[in-house]
Design a protein around this motif. Structure first.
Motif, PDB file in Angstrom:
ATOM      1  N   THR A   4       2.638  -5.418   7.361  1.00  0.00           N
ATOM      2  CA  THR A   4       2.099  -3.803   7.238  1.00  0.00           C
ATOM      3  C   THR A   4       3.460  -2.933   8.112  1.00  0.00           C
ATOM      4  O   THR A   4       3.744  -3.554   9.156  1.00  0.00           O
ATOM      5  N   ILE A   5       3.661  -1.929   7.280  1.00  0.00           N
ATOM      6  CA  ILE A   5       4.430  -1.168   7.875  1.00  0.00           C
ATOM      7  C   ILE A   5       3.928  -0.615   8.483  1.00  0.00           C
ATOM      8  O   ILE A   5       3.665   0.505   7.761  1.00  0.00           O
ATOM      9  N   LYS A  10       6.145  11.010   6.370  1.00  0.00           N
ATOM     10  CA  LYS A  10       6.265  10.953   5.596  1.00  0.00           C
ATOM     11  C   LYS A  10       7.894  10.775   5.144  1.00  0.00           C
ATOM     12  O   LYS A  10       8.702  11.825   5.776  1.00  0.00           O
ATOM     13  N   ILE A  11       7.946  10.415   3.955  1.00  0.00           N
ATOM     14  CA  ILE A  11       9.195  10.039   3.525  1.00  0.00           C
ATOM     15  C   ILE A  11       9.575  11.074   2.164  1.00  0.00           C
ATOM     16  O   ILE A  11       9.008  11.278   1.060  1.00  0.00           O
ATOM     17  N   LYS A  12      10.485  12.087   2.718  1.00  0.00           N
ATOM     18  CA  LYS A  12      10.578  13.538   1.992  1.00  0.00           C
ATOM     19  C   LYS A  12      12.109  12.408   0.814  1.00  0.00           C
ATOM     20  O   LYS A  12      11.719  13.164  -0.095  1.00  0.00           O
ATOM     21  N   GLU A  13      12.915  11.960   1.086  1.00  0.00           N
ATOM     22  CA  GLU A  13      14.288  12.811   0.439  1.00  0.00           C
ATOM     23  C   GLU A  13      13.715  10.980  -0.442  1.00  0.00           C
ATOM     24  O   GLU A  13      13.279  10.126  -0.427  1.00  0.00           O
ATOM     25  N   LYS A  14      14.500  11.222  -1.929  1.00  0.00           N
ATOM     26  CA  LYS A  14      14.164  10.718  -2.760  1.00  0.00           C
ATOM     27  C   LYS A  14      15.337   8.859  -3.133  1.00  0.00           C
ATOM     28  O   LYS A  14      14.493   8.085  -2.860  1.00  0.00           O
ATOM     29  N   TYR A  15      15.988   9.504  -2.094  1.00  0.00           N
ATOM     30  CA  TYR A  15      16.728   8.088  -2.606  1.00  0.00           C
ATOM     31  C   TYR A  15      15.805   7.754  -0.776  1.00  0.00           C
ATOM     32  O   TYR A  15      16.703   5.772  -1.404  1.00  0.00           O
ATOM     33  N   PHE A  16      15.665   7.875  -0.190  1.00  0.00           N
ATOM     34  CA  PHE A  16      14.756   6.373   0.921  1.00  0.00           C
ATOM     35  C   PHE A  16      13.556   6.693   0.468  1.00  0.00           C
ATOM     36  O   PHE A  16      13.324   4.405   0.116  1.00  0.00           O
ATOM     37  N   THR A  17      12.671   6.762  -0.775  1.00  0.00           N
ATOM     38  CA  THR A  17      11.606   6.678  -1.571  1.00  0.00           C
ATOM     39  C   THR A  17      11.862   5.895  -2.693  1.00  0.00           C
ATOM     40  O   THR A  17      11.830   4.741  -3.004  1.00  0.00           O
ATOM     41  N   ASP A  18      13.308   5.567  -3.065  1.00  0.00           N
ATOM     42  CA  ASP A  18      13.716   4.938  -4.096  1.00  0.00           C
ATOM     43  C   ASP A  18      13.775   3.747  -3.472  1.00  0.00           C
ATOM     44  O   ASP A  18      13.351   1.880  -4.722  1.00  0.00           O
ATOM     45  N   ALA A  19      14.736   3.096  -2.524  1.00  0.00           N
ATOM     46  CA  ALA A  19      14.790   1.669  -1.816  1.00  0.00           C
ATOM     47  C   ALA A  19      14.017   1.407  -1.727  1.00  0.00           C
ATOM     48  O   ALA A  19      13.691   0.534  -1.414  1.00  0.00           O
ATOM     49  N   LEU A 103       1.227  -9.143  10.594  1.00  0.00           N
ATOM     50  CA  LEU A 103       2.616  -8.643  10.766  1.00  0.00           C
ATOM     51  C   LEU A 103       2.626  -7.724  10.866  1.00  0.00           C
ATOM     52  O   LEU A 103       2.533  -6.537   9.950  1.00  0.00           O
ATOM     53  N   VAL A 104       2.014  -6.504  11.716  1.00  0.00           N
ATOM     54  CA  VAL A 104       2.288  -4.640  11.977  1.00  0.00           C
ATOM     55  C   VAL A 104       3.572  -4.666  12.858  1.00  0.00           C
ATOM     56  O   VAL A 104       3.838  -4.627  14.265  1.00  0.00           O
ATOM     57  N   PHE A 105       4.884  -4.466  12.103  1.00  0.00           N
ATOM     58  CA  PHE A 105       6.353  -3.554  12.114  1.00  0.00           C
ATOM     59  C   PHE A 105       6.036  -1.952  12.833  1.00  0.00           C
ATOM     60  O   PHE A 105       5.202  -0.741  11.654  1.00  0.00           O
ATOM     61  N   VAL A 106       5.504  -1.387  13.736  1.00  0.00           N
ATOM     62  CA  VAL A 106       5.455  -0.092  13.652  1.00  0.00           C
ATOM     63  C   VAL A 106       6.579   0.871  14.133  1.00  0.00           C
ATOM     64  O   VAL A 106       7.408  -0.039  14.980  1.00  0.00           O
ATOM     65  N   HIS A 134      13.821   7.488  11.632  1.00  0.00           N
ATOM     66  CA  HIS A 134      13.028   7.127  11.351  1.00  0.00           C
ATOM     67  C   HIS A 134      13.034   6.668  10.261  1.00  0.00           C
ATOM     68  O   HIS A 134      12.721   5.666   9.719  1.00  0.00           O
ATOM     69  N   GLN A 135      13.243   7.531   8.798  1.00  0.00           N
ATOM     70  CA  GLN A 135      12.816   7.288   7.746  1.00  0.00           C
ATOM     71  C   GLN A 135      14.523   6.463   7.357  1.00  0.00           C
ATOM     72  O   GLN A 135      13.550   5.576   6.444  1.00  0.00           O
ATOM     73  N   LEU A 136      15.446   6.461   7.730  1.00  0.00           N
ATOM     74  CA  LEU A 136      16.088   5.476   7.277  1.00  0.00           C
ATOM     75  C   LEU A 136      15.366   4.267   8.097  1.00  0.00           C
ATOM     76  O   LEU A 136      15.852   3.005   7.926  1.00  0.00           O
ATOM     77  N   MET A 137      15.234   4.152   9.015  1.00  0.00           N
ATOM     78  CA  MET A 137      15.087   2.527   9.344  1.00  0.00           C
ATOM     79  C   MET A 137      13.993   2.116   8.538  1.00  0.00           C
ATOM     80  O   MET A 137      13.910   0.799   8.983  1.00  0.00           O
ATOM     81  N   ARG A 138      12.505   2.722   8.061  1.00  0.00           N
ATOM     82  CA  ARG A 138      11.937   1.989   7.212  1.00  0.00           C
ATOM     83  C   ARG A 138      12.762   1.634   6.459  1.00  0.00           C
ATOM     84  O   ARG A 138      12.027   0.435   5.971  1.00  0.00           O
ATOM     85  N   VAL A 139      13.992   1.629   6.214  1.00  0.00           N
ATOM     86  CA  VAL A 139      14.511   0.730   4.370  1.00  0.00           C
ATOM     87  C   VAL A 139      14.998  -0.218   4.765  1.00  0.00           C
ATOM     88  O   VAL A 139      15.180  -1.334   4.688  1.00  0.00           O
TER      89      VAL A 139
END
Length: 159
Positions: A4-5, A10-19, A103-106, A134-139
C-alpha cells in the motif's frame, strides 16, 4: 505480498499520473498494489511551526485510519535510512520471508509527516538528503519497488 502506498494529497499533473499508471501496471505481476490518497491541508504562507505541527497532525490522523494492524510501515522521511537498490530489494524480499505480507509506504504532504506516524513506523526510508515534491516521490518510490522486484526475480534492470 500486498503493498500500500499511503499518501497525502492528490496528483494533479498528467505526467505524474501517467508514470504512476505505468508502474502500477508493471507491478501488477509481482504484488497486489493499492494507492490511497488522503486530503491535504492548506498551509498558509509564513505558517508558524505550531501551525505546521497542527497541519501535520490533521494529515497524520487521516493517514492513521488506513494503517492496518499487523502491517509493516515504512515512512518516507529525509532522516530515514538510505539503501542501494539491491539492498532495498533484499529488504522487501526478507520482509516477505519473515512473514510480513503487507507493506505500507507512507508519503507525507508538502511539510512532511506527523511525528506520531514517524514514531509508529517500523522504519524510516530516505531516497536522498535533498527535498523532493511529494508527487514526484510517489513515482520514484513506485519505480524503486518495481526495480526491487526485477532484482529479486533475477530479471534485467538498468544500473
Amino acid at each position: 505480498m500486498k503493498i500500500t502506498i499511503l499518501t497525502v494529497g492528490k496528483i494533479k499533473e498528467k505526467y505524474f499520473t501517467d508514470a504512476i499508471k505505468e508502474y502500477t501496471k508493471r507491478l501488477s505481476r509481482y504484488c497486489k498494489l493499492e494507492i490511497i490518497e488522503v486530503a491535504d491541508e492548506k498551509t498558509p504562507d509564513n505558517a508558524s511551526e505550531h501551525e505546521e505541527d497542527l497541519i501535520r497532525q490533521k494529515e497524520g490522523e487521516r493517514l492513521q485510519k488506513y494503517i492496518k494492524e499487523g502491517a509493516y510501515v515504512i515512512s518516507l522521511a529525509i532522516e530515514g535510512k538510505q539503501y542501494p537498490s539491491e539492498d532495498f530489494s533484499r529488504k522487501i524480499h526478507n520482509l516477505g520471508l519473515h512473514g510480513e505480507s503487507h507493506l505500507v509506504f507512507v508519503i507525507g504532504g508538502s511539510i512532511g509527516l506527523d511525528k506520531k506516524i514517524l514514531q509508529n513506523s517500523n522504519e524510516l526510508l530516505s531516497f536522498s538528503k535533498m527535498t523532493f515534491p511529494h508527487q514526484l516521490m510517489r513515482v520514484v518510490l513506485l519505480e524503486q519497488i518495481y526495480r526491487a522486484y526485477r532484482i529479486m526475480n533475477g530479471e534485467p534492470y538498468h544500473k
